[in-house]
Design a protein around this motif. Structure first.
Motif, PDB file in Angstrom:
ATOM      1  N   LYS A  89       0.789  -1.298   0.033  1.00 56.72           N
ATOM      2  CA  LYS A  89      -0.173   0.005   0.120  1.00 56.72           C
ATOM      3  C   LYS A  89       0.862   1.197   0.126  1.00 56.72           C
ATOM      4  CE  LYS A  89      -4.262  -1.856   2.210  1.00 56.72           C
ATOM      5  NZ  LYS A  89      -4.003  -3.194   1.600  1.00 56.72           N
ATOM      6  N   LYS A  90       1.711   1.470  -0.896  1.00 55.92           N
ATOM      7  CA  LYS A  90       2.619   2.560  -1.053  1.00 55.92           C
ATOM      8  C   LYS A  90       2.892   2.447  -2.515  1.00 55.92           C
ATOM      9  CE  LYS A  90       6.703   0.473   0.986  1.00 55.92           C
ATOM     10  NZ  LYS A  90       7.599   0.797   1.957  1.00 55.92           N
ATOM     11  N   ARG A  91       3.196   3.745  -2.929  1.00 52.57           N
ATOM     12  CA  ARG A  91       3.527   3.842  -4.421  1.00 52.57           C
ATOM     13  C   ARG A  91       4.919   4.156  -4.423  1.00 52.57           C
ATOM     14  NH1 ARG A  91       3.448   8.728  -7.923  1.00 52.57           N
ATOM     15  NH2 ARG A  91       2.769   8.135  -9.854  1.00 52.57           N
ATOM     16  N   LEU A  92       5.663   3.299  -5.308  1.00 50.94           N
ATOM     17  CA  LEU A  92       7.287   3.278  -5.607  1.00 50.94           C
ATOM     18  C   LEU A  92       7.542   3.547  -6.733  1.00 50.94           C
ATOM     19  CD1 LEU A  92       8.330   0.230  -3.190  1.00 50.94           C
ATOM     20  CD2 LEU A  92       8.079   2.558  -2.507  1.00 50.94           C
ATOM     21  N   ASP A 117      14.702   0.020  -5.867  1.00 50.07           N
ATOM     22  CA  ASP A 117      13.729   1.093  -5.198  1.00 50.07           C
ATOM     23  C   ASP A 117      14.502   2.507  -5.452  1.00 50.07           C
ATOM     24  OD1 ASP A 117      12.027   2.982  -3.952  1.00 50.07           O
ATOM     25  OD2 ASP A 117      12.084   1.642  -1.893  1.00 50.07           O
ATOM     26  N   THR A 119      12.700   5.391  -5.312  1.00 58.00           N
ATOM     27  CA  THR A 119      11.639   6.513  -4.856  1.00 58.00           C
ATOM     28  C   THR A 119      12.278   7.649  -4.283  1.00 58.00           C
ATOM     29  OG1 THR A 119      10.329   4.521  -4.458  1.00 58.00           O
ATOM     30  CG2 THR A 119       9.500   6.637  -3.642  1.00 58.00           C
TER      31      THR A 119
END
Length: 306
Positions: A89-92, A117, A119
């Motif tokens: 439940k997070k945007r990467l 990653d 981000t």
């Protein structure tokens, strides 16, 4: 490094611990399936490894924000993309490499996809890009963005033979406001005025900017003087409706703005600076006439009272 492998039938045969940690999807849920996309997206779509197996590098244009130009197919593909990551439940923002594995006869038997990653780096890059084009206090476009937009739209409207407009506006008696309420409240005032201006600039082609100090500007392509005046009236009223107290004002007991508007069809005889100069002269007259009003310049830059 987060890594998974799909075979020639596009079924997952390896899903390592790092991939589990990144995606929140345990290996036993994806091994033997073609559901690896579920770890990264909330709607079914191909991952980079799929494109390698399918021999469809051209699909990267549709699926990825940025990607390396495909060269020799034996070296795989490289791309970057925002992923919604449904399980964690997070945007990467992930950098992805997909490399083919061939058997002894040169047949493609599997593809290894590795993930990084990126981000934090991407967000930092976006912040730097935002600083380059936006005013740090108000969030409106900065003077550099205004100048670049003005030149681009001037050339476009000149080619099209259509009118464009510029609005220039000042917060009335802003020095007295700062002297009375302090610079911190002055900054708050400018942010509130900027937000009110931004809400009245509806069209994607228009640009609201902080021109400098307490002065703001709006560029309006494909707009004649009547259209500019209509928006100018809305801006004057929007700032009045903020009802920001200004006990030192010599105009009203709240914060107001003065506004100059100019519009004409670009030509070889005049440059974009002439349009800004006409709006600036109209703004000067608005302040000279008592502020808290709109004054327009006509198409030959002769000022007429609004």
């Amino acid at each position: 490094m987060p890594t998974f492998v799909i075979n020639a039938e596009r079924r997952v045969i390896i899903w390592n611990r790092a991939c589990e940690r990144l995606t929140g999807v345990p290996a036993h849920e994806v091994i033997g399936t073609s559901d690896h996309w579920r770890a990264f997206y909330d709607e079914q779509r191909h991952c980079l490894a799929d494109l390698v197996l399918m021999g469809r590098p051209e699909a990267m244009d549709e699926l990825y924000v940025t990607h390396a130009e495909p060269g020799d197919s034996t070296h795989g593909l490289r791309a970057e993309n925002w992923c919604v990551m449904p399980q964690v439940k997070k945007r990467l923002y992930l950098a992805v490499d997909a490399g083919p594995i061939f058997d002894e006869d040169g047949a493609l038997m599997a593809v290894v996809e590795t993930l990084r990653d990126q981000t934090e780096q991407k967000l930092a890059q976006m912040a730097l890009q935002s600083l380059a084009v936006k005013d740090g206090l108000t969030g409106l476009a900065n003077r550099r963005s205004f100048d670049e937009k003005l030149e681009a739209e001037w050339l476009h409207n000149q080619r099209e033979g259509t009118s464009m407009a510029v609005l220039l506006m000042d917060v009335d008696h802003f020095k007295l406001y700062n002297d009375t309420y302090g610079h911190q409240m002055g900054d708050t005032c400018l942010k509130s005025v900027a937000a009110a201006i931004d809400k009245q600039v509806f069209r994607p082609s228009d640009l609201a900017a902080r021109y400098g100090g307490e002065e703001f500007a709006v560029i309006m392509p494909n707009t004649d003087l009547d259209g500019a005046r209509h928006v100018a009236d809305r801006l004057i009223e929007a700032v009045r409706e903020l009802r920001l107290p200004h006990s030192a004002s010599q105009t009203e007991d709240c914060v107001t703005i003065s506004l100059g508007a100019a519009a004409f069809i670009p030509s070889d005889q005049r440059g974009s600076g002439d349009l800004v100069a006409a709006a600036d002269a109209a703004l000067y007259r608005a302040k000279h006439q008592g502020r808290n009003r709109v004054v327009c310049a006509d198409r030959v830059a002769e000022l007429v009272e609004a």
